[in-house]
Design a protein around this motif. Sequence first.
Motif, PDB file in Angstrom:
ATOM      1  N   TRP A  37       0.622  -1.680  -0.089  1.00  0.00           N
ATOM      2  CA  TRP A  37       0.154  -0.068   0.459  1.00  0.00           C
ATOM      3  C   TRP A  37       0.861   1.236   0.238  1.00  0.00           C
ATOM      4  O   TRP A  37       0.507   2.111  -0.295  1.00  0.00           O
ATOM      5  CB  TRP A  37      -0.685   0.077   1.308  1.00  0.00           C
ATOM      6  CG  TRP A  37      -2.034   0.688   1.014  1.00  0.00           C
ATOM      7  CD1 TRP A  37      -2.636   1.782   0.114  1.00  0.00           C
ATOM      8  CD2 TRP A  37      -2.783   1.265   2.624  1.00  0.00           C
ATOM      9  NE1 TRP A  37      -3.251   2.433   0.719  1.00  0.00           N
ATOM     10  CE2 TRP A  37      -3.426   2.196   1.882  1.00  0.00           C
ATOM     11  CE3 TRP A  37      -2.528   1.801   4.131  1.00  0.00           C
ATOM     12  CZ2 TRP A  37      -4.094   3.513   3.295  1.00  0.00           C
ATOM     13  CZ3 TRP A  37      -3.012   2.373   4.266  1.00  0.00           C
ATOM     14  CH2 TRP A  37      -3.664   3.233   4.274  1.00  0.00           C
ATOM     15  N   PRO A  65      -3.200   6.189  -3.354  1.00  0.00           N
ATOM     16  CA  PRO A  65      -3.835   4.944  -2.818  1.00  0.00           C
ATOM     17  C   PRO A  65      -4.118   4.793  -1.092  1.00  0.00           C
ATOM     18  O   PRO A  65      -4.695   4.117  -0.996  1.00  0.00           O
ATOM     19  CB  PRO A  65      -2.199   3.949  -2.517  1.00  0.00           C
ATOM     20  CG  PRO A  65      -1.488   5.246  -3.702  1.00  0.00           C
ATOM     21  CD  PRO A  65      -2.104   6.639  -3.897  1.00  0.00           C
ATOM     22  N   GLY A  69      -7.902   3.297  -0.215  1.00  0.00           N
ATOM     23  CA  GLY A  69      -7.630   1.916   0.664  1.00  0.00           C
ATOM     24  C   GLY A  69      -8.402   2.437   1.383  1.00  0.00           C
ATOM     25  O   GLY A  69      -9.012   1.186   2.361  1.00  0.00           O
ATOM     26  N   SER A  96      -3.885  -7.263  -5.388  1.00  0.00           N
ATOM     27  CA  SER A  96      -3.108  -6.175  -5.569  1.00  0.00           C
ATOM     28  C   SER A  96      -1.720  -6.312  -6.123  1.00  0.00           C
ATOM     29  O   SER A  96      -1.679  -5.636  -6.478  1.00  0.00           O
ATOM     30  CB  SER A  96      -2.887  -5.906  -3.429  1.00  0.00           C
ATOM     31  OG  SER A  96      -3.876  -5.569  -2.859  1.00  0.00           O
ATOM     32  N   GLY A 123      -4.434   0.920  -3.999  1.00  0.00           N
ATOM     33  CA  GLY A 123      -5.333   0.927  -2.821  1.00  0.00           C
ATOM     34  C   GLY A 123      -5.646  -0.727  -2.118  1.00  0.00           C
ATOM     35  O   GLY A 123      -6.500  -0.187  -1.005  1.00  0.00           O
ATOM     36  N   GLY A 126      -4.519  -1.319   0.595  1.00  0.00           N
ATOM     37  CA  GLY A 126      -5.165  -0.837   2.583  1.00  0.00           C
ATOM     38  C   GLY A 126      -6.050  -1.146   2.802  1.00  0.00           C
ATOM     39  O   GLY A 126      -6.134  -0.946   4.351  1.00  0.00           O
TER      40      GLY A 126
END
Length: 417
Positions: A37, A65, A69, A96, A123, A126
């Motif tokens: 992230w 991001p 996230g 991801s 993101g 996250g």
Amino acid sequence: MKQPDTTAGAPAGTPLRGQLGQVLLATVASTVGFWAWMLIAPLQKTYATEMGLDEGQISLMLATPVLVGALGRILTGALTDRFGGRRMFAAVLLLSVPAVLLVALAGELKSFPLLIGAGFYLGVAGTIFAVGVPFSSAWYEPSRRGFATGVFGMGMIGTAVSAFLTPRLAESIGYLPTHLLVAGVMVVMALLVWFFLRDSPVWEPSRQALVPKVVGALKLRITWEMAFLYGIVFGGFVAFSTFLPKYLTTIYPDDVDPVGAGTRTALFAAAAVVARPIGGALSDRVGPKIISLISLAGIVSLAYVVGQQPPEGILTGITFIAMAAAMGLGMGAVFAWVGPSTPKDKVGAVTGVVAAAGGLGGYFPPLVMGATYNAETNSYALGLWLLVIVGAFALVVAGMLRDARPAGSAKAAPDSA
């Protein structure tokens, strides 16, 4: 006010063997997710130089991001209530991986639009935090859930790992191999999760439809109260973890290079990581309200010191580490507050909303810092003053809330909420 029953539906006397090992494995998975992230921030100076970015573009690159996230945690938290932590940890990590590869491609092509798009996708990594809180909570009895979520919260050490390792790896093995390595680590971690992680025996999947579940969480007062507080403590942590390399190399250009800034950012993140389980454990013992007040008071006073822009050195280092520790205490306290105050079937949804608020709290400060930067005085003082003001307001709000003690706590107050 009577506490909601957060353990209803659990079979009486169900053993929770191996609980710490399961939470620690989830913590490692979260560490890997956080590393991915925060993959862009440690190399921000490289991107800025090679792509000719201005302050606004740098801020947007760092914040994108964080935004995804944050908002994605609402969906991820609700899905965890339905599918469980094992499936969701593996899914978030694997989904991801392409984002990491796209970031690598954007850097190789020196394409800012592609980097923003890749950062948007990045993101997803996250959102992993919203998986771990309900997963960890289910492994522990209510009186120890502050400890459980505090231990899991140590997974945010991934920000320190990213800040420390990413620029060093990029220098030693190259930009592209660094991103390939991170992608490989994520795949391996997803496999470890799939084969070795298991959901708590007292966890039961929620069959409630996604939208009503999220709406139900939004109707709870505790959701909004904790979302606001978490937006300050975790949002501040994310903002500084993202923007600190940029801040240090801008304010102290003669004293701090990108690698040194990464080291300082890693120490900042590590301090928050260490403090987070302490905040959770202390909240289990004395209640989350007093720990939250201590946290917010520390953030306000230390943000004021940073705003004075002291000379780079021991004082600056101590100030940032102390601020990170204050934020870590607050993070542990907030989720210790959520646990005993939330019905069992809504823990994931409430966690997702609160975690999203924390991420959003980290999205706006980099943009504000970029917009309020004074090039003539080389100062971010206005942005830091805004943190002082917002933190002071949060301190007042926290002081007005009722404390919450876990069910079974020796000091639990009968009227706590």
